[in-house]
Design an enzyme around this catalytic site. Structure first.
Site, PDB file in Angstrom:
ATOM      1  N   GLY A  42       0.873  -1.171   0.000  1.00 38.69           N
ATOM      2  CA  GLY A  42       0.000   0.000   0.000  1.00 38.69           C
ATOM      3  C   GLY A  42       0.903   1.213   0.000  1.00 38.69           C
ATOM      4  CG  HIS A  43       3.673   1.650  -2.427  1.00 35.94           C
ATOM      5  ND1 HIS A  43       4.526   1.278  -3.421  1.00 35.94           N
ATOM      6  CD2 HIS A  43       3.853   0.748  -1.438  1.00 35.94           C
ATOM      7  CE1 HIS A  43       5.189   0.190  -3.057  1.00 35.94           C
ATOM      8  NE2 HIS A  43       4.787  -0.159  -1.852  1.00 35.94           N
TER       9      HIS A  43
HETATM   10  P1  GDP Z   1       5.081   2.847   1.462  1.00 37.24           P
HETATM   11  O1  GDP Z   1       4.343   1.552   1.542  1.00 37.24           O
HETATM   12  O2  GDP Z   1       6.556   2.680   1.696  1.00 37.24           O
HETATM   13  O3  GDP Z   1       4.834   3.617   0.195  1.00 37.24           O
HETATM   14  O4  GDP Z   1       4.549   3.738   2.668  1.00 37.24           O
HETATM   15  P2  GDP Z   1       3.006   3.925   3.153  1.00 37.24           P
HETATM   16  O5  GDP Z   1       2.308   4.781   2.175  1.00 37.24           O
HETATM   17  O6  GDP Z   1       2.392   2.604   3.474  1.00 37.24           O
HETATM   18  O7  GDP Z   1       3.227   4.641   4.542  1.00 37.24           O
HETATM   19  C1  GDP Z   1       3.887   5.872   4.644  1.00 37.24           C
HETATM   20  C2  GDP Z   1       2.955   6.877   5.352  1.00 37.24           C
HETATM   21  O8  GDP Z   1       3.695   7.996   5.746  1.00 37.24           O
HETATM   22  C3  GDP Z   1       1.850   7.408   4.458  1.00 37.24           C
HETATM   23  O9  GDP Z   1       0.715   7.668   5.241  1.00 37.24           O
HETATM   24  C4  GDP Z   1       2.448   8.697   3.910  1.00 37.24           C
HETATM   25  O10 GDP Z   1       1.474   9.632   3.499  1.00 37.24           O
HETATM   26  C5  GDP Z   1       3.193   9.196   5.124  1.00 37.24           C
HETATM   27  N1  GDP Z   1       4.392   9.993   4.843  1.00 37.24           N
HETATM   28  C6  GDP Z   1       5.357   9.786   3.914  1.00 37.24           C
HETATM   29  N2  GDP Z   1       6.375  10.657   4.069  1.00 37.24           N
HETATM   30  C7  GDP Z   1       6.048  11.428   5.130  1.00 37.24           C
HETATM   31  C8  GDP Z   1       6.733  12.502   5.819  1.00 37.24           C
HETATM   32  O11 GDP Z   1       7.830  12.919   5.482  1.00 37.24           O
HETATM   33  N3  GDP Z   1       6.069  13.045   6.891  1.00 37.24           N
HETATM   34  C9  GDP Z   1       4.847  12.610   7.291  1.00 37.24           C
HETATM   35  N4  GDP Z   1       4.275  13.188   8.355  1.00 37.24           N
HETATM   36  N5  GDP Z   1       4.185  11.634   6.658  1.00 37.24           N
HETATM   37  C10 GDP Z   1       4.788  11.032   5.619  1.00 37.24           C
HETATM   38  P1  IMO Z   2       4.550  -1.866   1.437  1.00 36.01           P
HETATM   39  O1  IMO Z   2       4.997  -2.049   0.004  1.00 36.01           O
HETATM   40  C1  IMO Z   2       4.303  -3.553   5.460  1.00 36.01           C
HETATM   41  C2  IMO Z   2       3.914  -7.920   5.792  1.00 36.01           C
HETATM   42  C3  IMO Z   2       2.601  -8.435   6.366  1.00 36.01           C
HETATM   43  C4  IMO Z   2       3.098  -9.705   7.033  1.00 36.01           C
HETATM   44  C5  IMO Z   2       4.159 -10.216   6.060  1.00 36.01           C
HETATM   45  C6  IMO Z   2       3.666 -11.282   5.100  1.00 36.01           C
HETATM   46  O2  IMO Z   2       3.333  -1.047   1.589  1.00 36.01           O
HETATM   47  O3  IMO Z   2       5.694  -1.420   2.283  1.00 36.01           O
HETATM   48  P2  IMO Z   2       2.057 -11.236   2.967  1.00 36.01           P
HETATM   49  O4  IMO Z   2       0.623 -10.831   2.842  1.00 36.01           O
HETATM   50  O5  IMO Z   2       2.989 -10.477   2.105  1.00 36.01           O
HETATM   51  O6  IMO Z   2       2.252 -12.719   2.847  1.00 36.01           O
HETATM   52  O7  IMO Z   2       2.440 -10.876   4.508  1.00 36.01           O
HETATM   53  O8  IMO Z   2       4.595  -9.076   5.343  1.00 36.01           O
HETATM   54  N1  IMO Z   2       3.774  -7.005   4.634  1.00 36.01           N
HETATM   55  C7  IMO Z   2       3.942  -5.684   4.688  1.00 36.01           C
HETATM   56  N2  IMO Z   2       4.171  -4.863   5.747  1.00 36.01           N
HETATM   57  N3  IMO Z   2       4.253  -3.029   4.221  1.00 36.01           N
HETATM   58  C8  IMO Z   2       4.052  -3.831   3.144  1.00 36.01           C
HETATM   59  O9  IMO Z   2       4.109  -3.360   1.876  1.00 36.01           O
HETATM   60  C9  IMO Z   2       3.840  -5.224   3.360  1.00 36.01           C
HETATM   61  N4  IMO Z   2       3.589  -6.268   2.547  1.00 36.01           N
HETATM   62  C10 IMO Z   2       3.560  -7.356   3.335  1.00 36.01           C
HETATM   63  O10 IMO Z   2       2.039  -7.528   7.281  1.00 36.01           O
HETATM   64  O11 IMO Z   2       3.741  -9.399   8.239  1.00 36.01           O
HETATM   65 MG    MG Z   3       2.760   0.661   2.626  1.00 33.87          MG
END
Ligand code: GDP
Ligand code: IMO
Ligand code: MG
Length: 423
Positions: A42-43
């Site tokens: 989830g990005h």
């Molecule tokens: P990803 O899976 O690595 O793309 O990261 P996620 O989107 O799952 O989680 C990152 C979270 O941090 C999201 O809610 C972003 O909107 C937030 N985020 C990213 N960079 C920053 C930052 O520099 N400051 C703050 N406060 N939030 C951030």
């Molecule tokens: P992004 O790209 C955080 C974790 C799950 C679980 C383990 C295995 O957003 O950083 P799976 O469903 O892949 O077999 O689960 O990996 N996990 C993540 N944790 N960010 C993710 O993706 C993840 N994708 C899988 O929570 O512990």
């Molecule tokens: Mg994520």
């Protein structure tokens, strides 16, 4: 002249803010590639205050780059179609989306198996995202998988029938509900027809573009410590989330690679089970969760939170060869009175090491050795490194000196504009 391919990888347990960094790098790119994982990822990208949570489509789609789902990705067609629709409804063009003919498809039986396997693990469960990721990669390796090219071909019906007959034998054995072939075929055939126009040979497409001088960026999913080989096995995902996964998941070669960005947060987090040396089980952990809004993008689960771990970061640098570090959430730690950095692990015998081990039994006994830094700084709206408060600079310098890699991108908030690009 051929341009080098820049890569973005997570350094810890995921959710470091890779989406935001890829969104930024894609503004100067022609092609943006996803390489591994599926909709377990989830990005988040925040554009003009509007939040997008991307699970499959490369984050580069927002800046108009051709968005390519590489061969290393496992694709849930229903989720992908929903994501395409969501983007179109938000006015984001999906005309430049491509899917590798070699990417594997996630079916309903994979999701059912994910649940069954977690049940089998009992108290040793992994805490997967329940999206069918592990079982679909298992089928790929066991050569039962259905690739995109077969999904959209007349072969699909017989391949699916055979798989469902075999899976049903297993479901019957475990007393689970059986999968209805006819119903499944009807549902998935519709998805196949809708996705067919996007499916191409992405390997040659990408190389032809590189040879024609186009710029490519690659978006890693999950992160180093969730890597099937190099992570905290068995508490990992089912793909190579480190640099090798980028090559295997796209068909790029080692000579193509340029900058490798390791993304970290100024603290750390983990979702799901597994060892986590710098986890904070006290009110500071709760405070970080609230300040950083640390709730899963995919599963909405509260994320476990803790301090930044330089022992783990050093390991991630060794494995991936980061040329740059992108640190997000510097604003979040600035809201705390004091910030800690883990600079060593002490084992049960009192010995301190800076070499990370992935053995969960050994990790369980490791105590973090911390250095403390001053917090209480506000970096809202800061655009230049030179304008950062001294306390923030001291913290950044300590990280850089420990791992020997410069921090060249600094996140000051969730919006795509909240980024310091250090010249
Ligand atoms: P990803 O899976 O690595 O793309 O990261 P996620 O989107 O799952 O989680 C990152 C979270 O941090 C999201 O809610 C972003 O909107 C937030 N985020 C990213 N960079 C920053 C930052 O520099 N400051 C703050 N406060 N939030 C951030
Ligand atoms: P992004 O790209 C955080 C974790 C799950 C679980 C383990 C295995 O957003 O950083 P799976 O469903 O892949 O077999 O689960 O990996 N996990 C993540 N944790 N960010 C993710 O993706 C993840 N994708 C899988 O929570 O512990
Ligand atoms: Mg994520």
């Amino acid at each position: 002249m051929k341009k080098k391919v820049d890569v973005v990888l997570g350094a810890f347990f995921g959710d470091e803010g890779k989406g935001k960094i890829i969104d930024f790098l894609s503004t100067k790119a022609d092609l943006s590639l996803r390489c591994a994982g599926g909709n377990n990822a989830g990005h988040t990208i925040v554009v003009d205050g509007k939040k997008f949570a991307m699970h499959l489509i490369p984050s580069g789609i927002f800046s108009g780059a051709t968005a390519i789902i590489g061969n290393g990705v496992v694709v849930d067609p229903k989720v992908l179609l929903e994501e395409i629709k969501m983007l179109q409804e938000s006015g984001v063009s999906t005309e430049k989306l491509l899917i590798s003919e070699k990417a594997h498809v996630i079916f309903n039986y994979h999701q059912e198996f994910d649940l069954l396997e977690e049940e089998m693990r009992g108290k040793n469960k992994i805490g997967t995202t329940k999206r069918g990721i592990g079982p679909s990669y298992s089928d790929k390796m066991a050569r039962f998988g259905i690739r995109m090219e077969d999904f959209i071909s007349p072969k699909f019906a017989s391949l699916l029938k055979n798989n469902i007959e075999n899976k049903n034998k297993m479901f019957a054995l475990y007393g689970k509900e059986l999968i209805d072939y006819k119903k499944t075929y009807k549902e998935y055939k519709k998805y196949a027809d809708e996705l067919a126009p996007y499916v191409v040979d992405t390997v040659n497409y990408v190389h032809n573009n590189i040879e024609n001088g186009k710029k490519v960026v690659c978006e890693g999913a999950q992160a180093t410590l969730l890597d099937i080989d190099f992570g905290t096995y068995p508490f990992v995902t089912s793909s190579n989330t480190t640099i090798g996964g980028i090559l295997n998941g796209t068909g790029l070669n080692a000579s193509n690679l340029g900058r490798v960005y390791g993304v970290i947060k100024a603290y750390s987090s983990r979702v799901g089970e597994g060892p986590y040396v710098t986890e904070l089980l006290d009110e500071t952990g709760d405070k970080i969760r609230e300040l950083g809004h640390e709730y899963g993008t995919t599963t909405k689960r509260p994320r476990r939170c803790g301090w930044l771990d330089l022992v783990a970061l050093k390991y991630a640098v060794r494995l991936n060869g980061f040329t740059d570090i992108a640190m997000n959430h510097l604003d979040t730690v600035g809201k705390l009175d004091e910030i800690k950095l883990c600079v060593g692990y002490q084992d049960a015998s009192g010995k301190v090491t800076t070499d990370y081990t992935t053995n969960p039994d050994k990790l369980k006994d490791m105590k973090p050795v911390y250095k403390t830094f001053e917090g209480n700084f506000d970096i809202t709206g800061v655009k230049k490194f030179g304008k950062l408060p001294e306390k923030a600079k001291v913290y950044l310098k300590a990280v850089e000196e420990f791992v020997g890699v410069p921090i060249t991108l600094i996140g000051t908030g969730p919006d795509r504009e909240d980024l310091i690009v250090r010249k």
